[in-house]
Write a protein that holds these residues in place. Structure first.
Motif, short mmCIF file in Angstrom:
data_model
loop_
_atom_site.label_atom_id
_atom_site.label_comp_id
_atom_site.label_asym_id
_atom_site.label_seq_id
_atom_site.Cartn_x
_atom_site.Cartn_y
_atom_site.Cartn_z
N HIS A 86 1.10 -0.59 0.22
CA HIS A 86 0.25 -0.08 0.29
C HIS A 86 1.13 1.33 0.01
CE1 HIS A 86 0.71 0.52 4.56
NE2 HIS A 86 0.26 -0.80 4.57
N ASP A 97 6.69 1.35 5.86
CA ASP A 97 5.50 0.21 6.08
C ASP A 97 4.41 0.75 5.18
OD1 ASP A 97 2.84 -0.60 6.29
OD2 ASP A 97 2.50 0.42 8.84
N GLY A 98 4.30 -0.52 3.73
CA GLY A 98 3.60 -0.06 2.23
C GLY A 98 4.55 -0.06 1.64
N GLU A 131 -4.69 1.01 3.00
CA GLU A 131 -4.46 -0.24 4.00
C GLU A 131 -5.07 0.37 5.19
OE1 GLU A 131 -2.18 -2.92 6.69
OE2 GLU A 131 -2.50 -0.91 6.00
N GLU A 132 -4.15 1.28 5.47
CA GLU A 132 -4.42 1.98 7.31
C GLU A 132 -5.86 2.57 7.45
OE1 GLU A 132 -2.17 2.08 8.57
OE2 GLU A 132 -0.15 1.28 7.75
N HIS A 192 6.83 -7.21 3.25
CA HIS A 192 6.67 -5.98 4.00
C HIS A 192 7.71 -5.86 5.30
CE1 HIS A 192 4.22 -3.61 6.54
NE2 HIS A 192 3.73 -3.22 5.92
N GLN A 195 8.03 -5.07 11.49
CA GLN A 195 6.85 -4.09 12.08
C GLN A 195 6.72 -4.53 13.53
OE1 GLN A 195 3.12 -4.16 9.54
NE2 GLN A 195 3.42 -1.83 9.76
N HIS A 360 -2.48 -6.86 6.74
CA HIS A 360 -1.80 -6.60 5.35
C HIS A 360 -2.82 -7.18 3.94
CE1 HIS A 360 1.67 -6.34 6.81
NE2 HIS A 360 2.05 -7.57 7.68
MN MN Z 1 1.91 -1.95 6.15
#
Ligand code: MN
Ligand code: GLV
Ligand code: MN
Length: 415
Positions: A86, A97-98, A131-132, A192, A195, A360
């Motif tokens: 994303h 992140d993405g 996505e978030e 990805h 995290q 995800h």
């Molecule tokens: Mn993500």
């Protein structure tokens, strides 16, 4: 060296994420916030489209405003491998992140194209839009639209400023037409950042994901009685913010008390009207509950909601709870996990499998095809934070593993 001079590979993928983390690709000053369908989102799509084209892809935007690059295969109409992640971010988020998964997808195509290599299937790289759930009160709208699992009712939403999804899209095209045709998708691959701290703690650059935890979100509205902060005696108050404070602690207590992988978070809270000398009249907050096992998540969610009702009753408050997001746990495909393990080993990496607590787009794509995910080490396990960091060397390893995976998928189609 400028971005355009960087040689293809993992380092360029990381540098491109860094470049996308500032204005005009961010909607906030001094940090990264790129929400779905904002000016920063449009600016990012424009440059990413250029990178896709230069890597050898035909680029289009689907009706859900996802950016899609297509690299043709050797055979005309074979189902495609989709590589995706994303482009949106959380508020004041990190650069990787993405976007890293998209940039690595583009690098994988650039590498294949440089060799004039065509697989038995086309490859489509998706830069998903939402996505978030950073803008609208729903998350993963765009991958749900692509997977064909989005309910049309979900589209009747507005952001905090009252702008509806239809207005933000500025398009009358049918959102749900972004759904991929049945049988058009061979598999889905998403790389990805982890995290979390597992890979780093074990000295590993990458790992094979086994599946994604179940998640559910609620929006809670607590109603009380607004009043004067100086004149309303304490015993006469119906203060929804004091009640919400007790509810937030109850969310934490239930999750801690489960003593399992259950996690629960209140990430947003707002008191109205919001003035130092006014007892609030209404409070709204969100709850996010997750676990690797749906039954554990459901049990914890039920216990949390029971405590919330109890607290509201004891304080004479009104309380309304709306479920705004619900995704089942999503296992990755066993055969694709084996393929990923083999690609890891071929790249000289120890084989390590791990589960994802973060959500995800792969969770939705699983409705369409078998899914695979590759996790990449991030410093101190930090994410959803501007301090997010990925080493270019790890991105390079991830790229090699992805190419190895694609290679193996090609061999499995030929055999
Ligand atoms: Mn993500
Ligand atoms: C996405 O980052 C999520 O797991 O909420
Ligand atoms: Mn995220």
């Amino acid at each position: 060296m400028s971005l355009t001079d960087l040689p293809p590979g993992g380092a360029r993928a990381v540098a491109r994420c860094d470049a996308l983390a500032v204005a005009p690709f961010s909607d906030m000053q001094g940090g990264l916030f790129r929400a779905y369908l904002t000016p920063a989102y449009a600016a990012a799509q424009e440059v990413v489209a250029g990178w896709m084209e230069r890597a050898g892809m035909q680029v289009r935007r689907d009706t859900a405003a996802n950016l899609v690059g297509r690299y043709e295969g050797a055979l005309g109409h074979a189902p495609a491998l989709v590589i995706g992640s994303h482009l949106d971010s959380v508020r004041d988020g990190g650069a990787y992140d993405g976007p890293l998964g998209i940039m690595l997808g583009i690098e994988a195509i650039a590498a294949l194209n440089a060799q004039g290599r065509r697989l038995p299937f086309p490859i489509e790289v998706y830069a998903f839009g939402d996505e978030e759930g950073s803008r609208f009160p729903a998350a993963m709208l765009t991958s749900r639209a692509v997977a064909g699992t989005l309910d049309a009712a979900a589209l009747d939403i507005a952001d905090a400023a009252g702008v509806t999804l239809a207005e933000a899209l500025a398009s009358t095209r049918d959102y749900l037409a972004a759904a991929r045709a049945p049988g058009a998708t061979l598999a889905y691959l998403e790389a990805h950042i982890e995290q979390g701290p597992v890979l780093e703690a074990e000295g590993l650059a990458v790992g094979t994901v086994t599946g994604i935890a179940a998640q559910r979100r609620y929006a809670v509205t607590v109603g009380g009685m607004a009043g004067h902060a100086g004149t309303t005696a304490m015993r006469l108050r119906r203060d929804p913010l004091a009640g919400a404070a007790a509810m937030v602690l109850a969310v934490e207590q239930v999750a801690r008390g489960d003593d399992s992988d259950v996690v629960a978070t209140v990430g947003m809270i707002e008191a109205r009207p919001g003035a130092p000398n006014v007892i609030p009249g209404e409070v709204r907050f969100t709850i996010d509950v997750r676990s690797g096992a749906e039954d554990r998540r459901d049990r914890a969610a039920k216990a949390i909601l029971a405590r919330i009702v109890e607290i509201a009753d004891a304080r004479g408050l009104d309380c309304a709870v709306e479920r705004i997001h619900d995704l089942a746990a999503s296992p990755c495909d066993p055969a694709l996990m084996d393929m990923m393990d083999a690609a890891l080993a071929a790249a000289g990496q120890p084989v390590r499998r791990l589960v994802s607590g973060a959500g995800h787009d792969a969770m939705n794509m699983a409705a369409l095809c078998p899914t695979a995910m590759l996790f990449i080490r991030c410093r101190d396990g930090i994410s959803h934070n501007p301090a997010e960091h990925v080493d270019a060397a790890d991105a390079e390893i991830a790229l090699r593993v992805m190419l190895g995976f694609v290679e193996r998928l090609g061999e499995s189609c030929a055999s």
